[in-house]
Design a protein around this motif. Structure first.
Motif, PDB file in Angstrom:
ATOM      1  N   PRO A 170      64.460  25.393  71.845  1.00 28.66           N
ATOM      2  CA  PRO A 170      64.864  25.435  73.261  1.00 28.66           C
ATOM      3  C   PRO A 170      63.628  25.218  74.222  1.00 28.66           C
ATOM      4  CG  PRO A 170      65.237  27.470  72.555  1.00 28.66           C
ATOM      5  CD  PRO A 170      65.243  26.558  71.367  1.00 28.66           C
ATOM      6  N   THR A 171      62.457  25.669  73.674  1.00 33.94           N
ATOM      7  CA  THR A 171      61.048  25.673  74.367  1.00 33.94           C
ATOM      8  C   THR A 171      60.335  24.527  73.894  1.00 33.94           C
ATOM      9  OG1 THR A 171      60.205  26.977  72.632  1.00 33.94           O
ATOM     10  CG2 THR A 171      61.095  28.046  74.732  1.00 33.94           C
ATOM     11  N   ASP A 172      60.863  23.495  73.231  1.00 39.61           N
ATOM     12  CA  ASP A 172      60.332  22.339  72.873  1.00 39.61           C
ATOM     13  C   ASP A 172      61.327  21.163  73.178  1.00 39.61           C
ATOM     14  OD1 ASP A 172      58.314  20.406  72.340  1.00 39.61           O
ATOM     15  OD2 ASP A 172      58.389  20.836  70.251  1.00 39.61           O
ATOM     16  N   ILE A 173      61.909  21.142  74.042  1.00 41.21           N
ATOM     17  CA  ILE A 173      62.918  19.974  74.557  1.00 41.21           C
ATOM     18  C   ILE A 173      62.572  18.916  74.638  1.00 41.21           C
ATOM     19  CG2 ILE A 173      64.689  19.322  76.250  1.00 41.21           C
ATOM     20  CD1 ILE A 173      65.580  21.713  74.397  1.00 41.21           C
ATOM     21  N   LYS A 174      61.362  18.439  75.144  1.00 44.48           N
ATOM     22  CA  LYS A 174      60.497  17.247  75.188  1.00 44.48           C
ATOM     23  C   LYS A 174      60.674  16.522  74.020  1.00 44.48           C
ATOM     24  CE  LYS A 174      56.383  14.708  77.057  1.00 44.48           C
ATOM     25  NZ  LYS A 174      56.176  13.960  75.966  1.00 44.48           N
ATOM     26  N   ASN A 175      59.990  17.340  72.745  1.00 40.11           N
ATOM     27  CA  ASN A 175      59.808  16.577  71.700  1.00 40.11           C
ATOM     28  C   ASN A 175      61.155  16.316  70.939  1.00 40.11           C
ATOM     29  OD1 ASN A 175      57.100  16.177  71.069  1.00 40.11           O
ATOM     30  ND2 ASN A 175      56.731  18.082  70.911  1.00 40.11           N
ATOM     31  N   GLY A 228      77.889  26.698  72.910  1.00 38.24           N
ATOM     32  CA  GLY A 228      76.996  27.543  73.886  1.00 38.24           C
ATOM     33  C   GLY A 228      75.517  27.572  73.288  1.00 38.24           C
ATOM     34  N   TYR A 229      74.832  27.700  74.410  1.00 40.24           N
ATOM     35  CA  TYR A 229      73.330  27.524  73.659  1.00 40.24           C
ATOM     36  C   TYR A 229      72.462  27.808  74.748  1.00 40.24           C
ATOM     37  CZ  TYR A 229      69.951  25.569  70.368  1.00 40.24           C
ATOM     38  OH  TYR A 229      68.896  25.742  69.456  1.00 40.24           O
ATOM     39  N   TYR A 230      70.999  27.876  74.641  1.00 38.72           N
ATOM     40  CA  TYR A 230      69.972  28.284  75.838  1.00 38.72           C
ATOM     41  C   TYR A 230      69.817  27.327  76.638  1.00 38.72           C
ATOM     42  CZ  TYR A 230      69.185  31.364  71.718  1.00 38.72           C
ATOM     43  OH  TYR A 230      69.388  32.490  70.569  1.00 38.72           O
ATOM     44  N   PRO A 231      69.493  27.528  77.822  1.00 42.65           N
ATOM     45  CA  PRO A 231      69.068  26.549  78.858  1.00 42.65           C
ATOM     46  C   PRO A 231      67.667  25.652  78.470  1.00 42.65           C
ATOM     47  CG  PRO A 231      68.212  28.684  79.693  1.00 42.65           C
ATOM     48  CD  PRO A 231      69.003  28.975  78.290  1.00 42.65           C
ATOM     49  N   ASP A 232      67.558  24.467  78.737  1.00 40.92           N
ATOM     50  CA  ASP A 232      66.193  23.615  78.502  1.00 40.92           C
ATOM     51  C   ASP A 232      65.044  24.646  78.924  1.00 40.92           C
ATOM     52  OD1 ASP A 232      68.068  22.031  77.345  1.00 40.92           O
ATOM     53  OD2 ASP A 232      67.685  20.340  78.770  1.00 40.92           O
ATOM     54  N   GLY A 233      64.061  24.685  77.691  1.00 39.04           N
ATOM     55  CA  GLY A 233      62.872  25.326  78.362  1.00 39.04           C
ATOM     56  C   GLY A 233      62.753  26.854  78.205  1.00 39.04           C
ATOM     57  N   PRO A 237      68.626  33.208  79.218  1.00 37.33           N
ATOM     58  CA  PRO A 237      69.596  33.758  78.700  1.00 37.33           C
ATOM     59  C   PRO A 237      70.589  32.834  77.640  1.00 37.33           C
ATOM     60  CG  PRO A 237      70.218  33.119  80.772  1.00 37.33           C
ATOM     61  CD  PRO A 237      68.748  32.610  80.718  1.00 37.33           C
ATOM     62  N   LEU A 238      71.420  33.289  76.941  1.00 34.76           N
ATOM     63  CA  LEU A 238      72.338  32.595  76.371  1.00 34.76           C
ATOM     64  C   LEU A 238      73.580  32.082  77.130  1.00 34.76           C
ATOM     65  CD1 LEU A 238      73.202  31.375  73.338  1.00 34.76           C
ATOM     66  CD2 LEU A 238      74.529  33.456  73.019  1.00 34.76           C
ATOM     67  N   LEU A 239      73.627  30.921  76.967  1.00 34.07           N
ATOM     68  CA  LEU A 239      74.540  30.356  77.966  1.00 34.07           C
ATOM     69  C   LEU A 239      75.967  30.291  77.163  1.00 34.07           C
ATOM     70  CD1 LEU A 239      72.624  27.511  79.682  1.00 34.07           C
ATOM     71  CD2 LEU A 239      72.888  29.750  80.564  1.00 34.07           C
ATOM     72  N   SER A 240      77.119  30.612  77.959  1.00 31.81           N
ATOM     73  CA  SER A 240      78.303  30.018  77.348  1.00 31.81           C
ATOM     74  C   SER A 240      78.637  28.568  77.370  1.00 31.81           C
ATOM     75  CB  SER A 240      79.442  30.898  78.324  1.00 31.81           C
ATOM     76  OG  SER A 240      79.444  30.128  79.455  1.00 31.81           O
ATOM     77  N   PRO A 241      79.519  28.209  76.633  1.00 35.37           N
ATOM     78  CA  PRO A 241      79.743  26.620  76.722  1.00 35.37           C
ATOM     79  C   PRO A 241      80.044  26.110  78.030  1.00 35.37           C
ATOM     80  CG  PRO A 241      81.318  27.747  74.990  1.00 35.37           C
ATOM     81  CD  PRO A 241      80.525  28.883  75.820  1.00 35.37           C
ATOM     82  N   GLN A 242      80.484  26.891  78.988  1.00 38.95           N
ATOM     83  CA  GLN A 242      81.024  26.129  80.043  1.00 38.95           C
ATOM     84  C   GLN A 242      79.793  26.354  81.265  1.00 38.95           C
ATOM     85  OE1 GLN A 242      82.919  28.517  78.509  1.00 38.95           O
ATOM     86  NE2 GLN A 242      84.770  27.743  78.189  1.00 38.95           N
ATOM     87  N   GLU A 243      78.967  27.238  80.527  1.00 38.14           N
ATOM     88  CA  GLU A 243      77.502  27.197  81.594  1.00 38.14           C
ATOM     89  C   GLU A 243      76.492  25.974  81.450  1.00 38.14           C
ATOM     90  OE1 GLU A 243      77.148  31.888  82.916  1.00 38.14           O
ATOM     91  OE2 GLU A 243      76.691  31.171  80.710  1.00 38.14           O
TER      92      GLU A 243
END
Length: 304
Positions: A170-175, A228-233, A237-243
């Motif tokens: 999540p902290t290396d979204i560009k690559n 569900g996953y983390y926001p880019d970068g 927080p851990l995002l729910s699927p709907q977020e």
């Protein structure tokens, strides 16, 4: 007069007969996870259990030699192999259901989204699938694991180690977006490369059952099983699927399916893929059972 009466009676009888509900047998296929194969006892027993509980014919679809290729064959190629195999299976030509375990879910989704001129998939049951990616590889100390941790977005690793296709740091979204060769395409994540056909095919499902294991330490985060996953970068927080943007911007149609009531978010007790039979009965078997249809859908009209 008598001839006309008999003709009318026969027409009424045939009409009633054609529209009687009948049970059609919908087959299913299973995709196993990494480091497994269809001939292994656990996989074959699970297929048999599903078939017994649903009264539907089922089989495990093998990719290459099974265990070894599940590790070393890139997922793009695995999905392509699955596509060609499914199109050659006559028993699936009128449509079928899918059950997939762990990494096998990414092959299954590749089959659904990428495969041209394929028979329709009705219901898709995902067991512990890393749909939004994984951010870490637990308990991994081999050379292969070291490559996945340090060189994951190099061409060599992407082309030779299957899990590299869904590692999403999540902290290396560009690559990740530039060099990961599978998941960004599967999830329509690249803004300039979004494919409406992938979304159309995914939203054609009748039911999508997403099973997450509450004790899962293999899929990290376990909520990836629900998209569900983390926001880019960031790793919090851990995002729910709907977020997630995948959902709110409806990149693959998950929001469309959910709004239509076709997505089941299921959480079961247990470690990764350790599903109790009661949960199989409750959450898996019902979506594999024979489907009712009218005779009129399968028989040609008779001209009297």
């Amino acid at each position: 007069m008598e001839k006309s009466f008999l003709r009318s009676t026969l027409l009424v009888t045939l009409t009633i007969f054609f529209f009687l509900p009948v049970s059609i047998s919908v087959p299913f296929i299973l995709f196993h996870g990494i480091r497994d194969q269809c001939s292994n006892g656990g996989v074959s027993s699970f297929v048999q259990l599903l078939s017994n509980l649903s009264s539907s014919p089922g089989s495990c679809l093998e990719i290459g030699d099974g265990e070894q290729d599940s590790v070393t064959m890139p997922l793009t190629q695995q999905a392509s192999v699955a596509c060609e195999k499914v199109k050659q299976m006559k028993e699936l030509s009128q449509g079928y259901n899918i059950v997939a375990q762990s990494q096998g879910n990414l092959v299954a989704r590749g089959l659904i989204e990428f495969c041209d001129n394929a028979p329709p998939v009705f219901n898709y049951i995902s067991l512990g699938g890393p749909h939004a990616g994984i951010s870490d590889i637990p308990k991994c100390n081999s050379t292969l694991c070291e490559l996945l941790k340090t060189e994951v977005y190099t061409d060599f690793v992407q082309d030779h180690i299957a899990p590299s296709g869904y590692i999403k740091i999540p902290t290396d979204i560009k690559n990740y977006l530039e060099h990961s060769k599978y998941l960004p395409q599967l999830n329509n994540e690249r803004p300039k490369e979004r494919n409406a056909t992938f979304k159309d095919r995914f939203t054609s499902l009748h039911n999508l059952v997403l099973v997450m294991f509450d004790g899962d330490t293999v899929v990290i985060p376990k909520e990836s099983s629900w998209f569900g996953y983390y926001p880019d970068g960031a790793s919090t927080p851990l995002l729910s699927p709907q977020e997630t943007k995948l959902y709110t911007e409806d990149w693959i149609g998950l929001k469309t399916l959910n709004t239509a009531g076709k997505v089941k978010f299921v959480s079961v007790h247990g470690e990764h893929l350790r599903i109790a039979q009661d949960d199989v009965v409750k959450y898996v078997a019902p979506y594999l059972k024979n489907q009712p249809a009218s005779m009129s859908e399968d028989l040609e009209i008779l001209h009297l």
